[in-house]
Design an enzyme around this catalytic site. Structure first.
Site, PDB file in Angstrom:
ATOM      1  N   CYS A   8       0.805  -1.218   0.000  1.00  0.00           N
ATOM      2  CA  CYS A   8       0.000   0.000   0.000  1.00  0.00           C
ATOM      3  C   CYS A   8       0.837   1.266   0.000  1.00  0.00           C
ATOM      4  CB  CYS A   8      -0.900   0.041   1.242  1.00  0.00           C
ATOM      5  SG  CYS A   8      -1.976  -1.375   1.425  1.00  0.00           S
ATOM      6  N   GLY A  36       0.269   0.380  -5.200  1.00  0.00           N
ATOM      7  CA  GLY A  36      -0.933  -0.438  -5.120  1.00  0.00           C
ATOM      8  C   GLY A  36      -1.942  -0.021  -6.162  1.00  0.00           C
ATOM      9  N   ASN A 114      -0.146   0.938   5.732  1.00  0.00           N
ATOM     10  CA  ASN A 114       0.775   0.252   4.822  1.00  0.00           C
ATOM     11  C   ASN A 114       1.586  -0.730   5.633  1.00  0.00           C
ATOM     12  OD1 ASN A 114       2.694  -0.483   2.870  1.00  0.00           O
ATOM     13  ND2 ASN A 114       3.969   1.289   3.328  1.00  0.00           N
ATOM     14  N   GLY A 115       1.533  -2.023   5.293  1.00  0.00           N
ATOM     15  CA  GLY A 115       2.332  -3.019   6.001  1.00  0.00           C
ATOM     16  C   GLY A 115       1.523  -4.227   6.413  1.00  0.00           C
ATOM     17  N   CYS A 250      13.257  -1.877   4.942  1.00  0.00           N
ATOM     18  CA  CYS A 250      13.031  -2.855   3.867  1.00  0.00           C
ATOM     19  C   CYS A 250      13.910  -2.522   2.665  1.00  0.00           C
ATOM     20  CB  CYS A 250      11.560  -2.847   3.457  1.00  0.00           C
ATOM     21  SG  CYS A 250      11.210  -3.938   2.053  1.00  0.00           S
ATOM     22  N   TYR A 256      13.176  -1.906  -5.692  1.00  0.00           N
ATOM     23  CA  TYR A 256      12.029  -1.940  -6.595  1.00  0.00           C
ATOM     24  C   TYR A 256      10.853  -1.049  -6.207  1.00  0.00           C
ATOM     25  CZ  TYR A 256       7.823  -3.752  -8.844  1.00  0.00           C
ATOM     26  OH  TYR A 256       6.650  -3.854  -9.512  1.00  0.00           O
ATOM     27  N   SER A 297      11.372  -1.468 -13.932  1.00  0.00           N
ATOM     28  CA  SER A 297      12.113  -1.767 -12.710  1.00  0.00           C
ATOM     29  C   SER A 297      13.589  -2.040 -12.920  1.00  0.00           C
ATOM     30  CB  SER A 297      11.471  -2.969 -12.007  1.00  0.00           C
ATOM     31  OG  SER A 297      11.384  -4.071 -12.897  1.00  0.00           O
ATOM     32  N   ASP A 359      17.118  -7.155 -14.424  1.00  0.00           N
ATOM     33  CA  ASP A 359      15.821  -6.995 -13.776  1.00  0.00           C
ATOM     34  C   ASP A 359      16.030  -6.984 -12.268  1.00  0.00           C
ATOM     35  OD1 ASP A 359      13.129  -6.564 -13.568  1.00  0.00           O
ATOM     36  OD2 ASP A 359      12.496  -8.540 -14.269  1.00  0.00           O
ATOM     37  N   ASP A 360      14.961  -6.649 -11.529  1.00  0.00           N
ATOM     38  CA  ASP A 360      15.098  -6.491 -10.079  1.00  0.00           C
ATOM     39  C   ASP A 360      14.976  -7.800  -9.315  1.00  0.00           C
ATOM     40  OD1 ASP A 360      12.104  -6.732  -9.024  1.00  0.00           O
ATOM     41  OD2 ASP A 360      12.091  -5.592 -10.874  1.00  0.00           O
ATOM     42  N   CYS A 396       8.046 -13.267   2.918  1.00  0.00           N
ATOM     43  CA  CYS A 396       8.044 -12.012   3.667  1.00  0.00           C
ATOM     44  C   CYS A 396       6.750 -11.925   4.460  1.00  0.00           C
ATOM     45  CB  CYS A 396       8.152 -10.822   2.719  1.00  0.00           C
ATOM     46  SG  CYS A 396       8.026  -9.217   3.559  1.00  0.00           S
ATOM     47  N   CYS A 445      16.419  -4.768   6.356  1.00  0.00           N
ATOM     48  CA  CYS A 445      15.814  -6.099   6.452  1.00  0.00           C
ATOM     49  C   CYS A 445      16.003  -6.788   5.110  1.00  0.00           C
ATOM     50  CB  CYS A 445      14.327  -6.008   6.787  1.00  0.00           C
ATOM     51  SG  CYS A 445      13.491  -7.625   6.793  1.00  0.00           S
ATOM     52  N   CYS A 448      13.925 -11.967   3.326  1.00  0.00           N
ATOM     53  CA  CYS A 448      13.451 -12.787   2.210  1.00  0.00           C
ATOM     54  C   CYS A 448      14.613 -13.435   1.463  1.00  0.00           C
ATOM     55  CB  CYS A 448      12.591 -11.960   1.263  1.00  0.00           C
ATOM     56  SG  CYS A 448      13.318 -10.396   0.746  1.00  0.00           S
TER      57      CYS A 448
END
Length: 472
Positions: A8, A36, A114-115, A250, A256, A297, A359-360, A396, A445, A448
């Site tokens: 979000c 989003g 958001n989160g 993050c 990205y 991206s 790419d990302d 994640c 963080c 992932c």
């Protein structure tokens, strides 16, 4: 062209001169649309009007589809919040669009979040036991109902928000509107971004600085991890009682999620992606004729790869910006067809050339495999893939739509196997050790990639079972 989504974007504004804020919320949300695209909405109030008179509108769709001119014209008020949503928890239905608006004994509350939380189920059970709710589906609803419950026993809405924030665990950037106050809260780790701006005598809160620019506001600063800011007629007040010693921003904001023209926690997103591409060129050099990026991206990292390697940078794809969103296609076959509709290869650019394709990320591998096939069908002699993130190995829990391990191609196959499966001539991922440098030295963080989560993750399966047993 990544296969992952962020949850979000949030936006809030309080004009102390009493000017209408709905148009600014519209423009702010439009600038956050990349965060989003499933649903959006806004809630607006007049601080000089009756308490609890909140006007709001939300629905599935893009900002331009949901918030039409006639709707905005009816949204009169000098304080308001807005939200754009991509669902990682809760179904993609209109009922789960935000902001959430609640009325209770002491007034009203509107919230945009958001989160993701990691202790949602235990909080749901606590709310049910207290009689505050009977059923909820999303983290955001849990937060809103918890604040409303605490508000009944608190002197101020800030006190209720702080009590709630001390109970919730996970990632969050919150904007909250009460009848006379605009509040922003950022989780103690700084996992989700939130910043503060000012335009004349109006204060603005937003997920990214690009949203401030879009409404002509000056960037003041980032909201600190664990900080709550309260905006009233007296100005801005800060509370740092939630702050802790550990931070974990993050890393995917820099790889990205964030828009190229944003600055988050003092790091320019464009510069971070250039650094990422340069690191890839150092780690995985290759003889090639052209470096190109997957729109949009992969383009900045491709530019960085080109600058470091000396291989010319060029555009190999044309992106049709008017094609619908691929993730709403009902079948995998239709999603893959949409890739061909959205991107076409510039044959004269790639024919008889050795291409470095940047790419990302690679999640399942289907998208990058299609692009490699398209390049080779257009005459590319070789396609060497470089990815500006390490391999995804873990899910994640904080609001990034990274799927479970059984859907992550890197969790089941080696780099060599993936290279063969996607049809590349070589494959190189960003080395995890370079991520901090790419993000300007911030503590990040990267769970992932390495499984080291910044907080304890409860056993969600057991929590879910417990909730099912005790629900009423």
């Amino acid at each position: 062209m990544a296969e992952i989504k962020e949850e979000c974007g949030v936006f809030g504004i309080y004009d102390l001169d009493g000017n209408e804020v709905a148009p600014s919320i519209y423009y702010g949300l439009t600038s956050l649309q990349h965060r989003g695209q499933e649903a959006c909405g806004m809630a607006v109030s007049d601080t000089n009007g009756p308490i609890g008179n909140v006007k709001y509108h939300k629905d599935l769709g893009l900002v331009s589809e949901v918030l039409k001119e006639d709707t905005i014209r009816k949204m009169n008020g000098d304080i308001g919040i807005g939200h754009v949503r991509y669902s990682t928890t809760g179904a993609s239905v209109a009922e789960n669009a935000q902001p959430l608006v609640l009325s209770y004994i002491k007034g009203s509350l509107a919230l945009a979040h958001n989160g993701n939380l990691v202790n949602t189920h235990e909080l749901k059970w606590e709310l049910i036991q207290s009689g505050a709710i009977f059923h909820t589906t999303t983290d955001s609803e849990v937060i809103a109902f918890y604040i409303a419950r605490e508000r009944v026993h608190s002197k101020t809405v800030e006190e209720a928000v702080l009590k709630t924030a001390k109970k919730i665990k996970g990632a969050y950037g919150l904007v909250i509107m009460s009848p006379r106050k605009l509040i922003g809260v950022r989780d103690p780790y700084g996992l989700k971004p939130l910043c503060l701006g000012k335009r004349g005598n109006a204060y603005v809160l937003a997920s990214e600085s690009c949203a401030l620019t879009s409404v002509g506001a000056e960037f003041i600063r980032d909201i600190e991890p664990g900080e709550m800011v309260t905006i009233t007629r007296d100005g801005v007040k800060s509370d740092m009682s939630l702050a802790g010693a550990k931070r974990a921003h993050c890393v995917f904001e820099y790889i990205y999620f964030a828009r190229l023209d944003s600055t988050i926690d003092g790091v320019k997103v464009y510069d971070a992606r250039i650094r990422g591409g340069k690191s890839l060129a150092k780690s995985y050099p290759v003889e090639a004729d052209l470096v190109t990026g997957v729109p949009e991206s992969g383009v900045p990292a491709a530019k960085g790869f080109s600058e470091e390697s000396g291989i010319p940078f060029g555009f190999a794809f044309y992106k049709n910006s008017y094609i619908g969103r691929t993730f709403i296609k009902p079948t995998q076959k239709e999603r893959e067809s949409s890739v061909h509709l959205k991107l076409s290869v510039l044959e004269s650019v790639v024919k008889d050339k050795r291409i470095v394709l940047v790419d990302d990320s690679i999640v399942r591998g289907t998208t990058i495999a299609n692009l490699i096939r398209m390049l080779k069908d257009a005459g590319a002699k070789e396609v060497h893939v470089r990815i500006s993130s390490p391999p995804f190995l873990h899910p994640c829990y904080f609001g990034t739509d990274v799927p479970s391990n059984d859907q992550l191609i890197a969790a089941r196959h080696s780099t060599e196997e993936i290279c063969k499966m996607i049809g590349a001539d070589s494959l190189g991922y960003m080395q995890s050790d370079y991520l901090e440098g790419m993000a300007g030295g911030l503590p990040i963080c990267k769970a992932c990639f390495d499984g080291n989560y910044p907080m304890e993750i409860p056993d969600e399966n057991n929590l879910q079972k417990d909730f099912e047993i005790h629900k009423v």
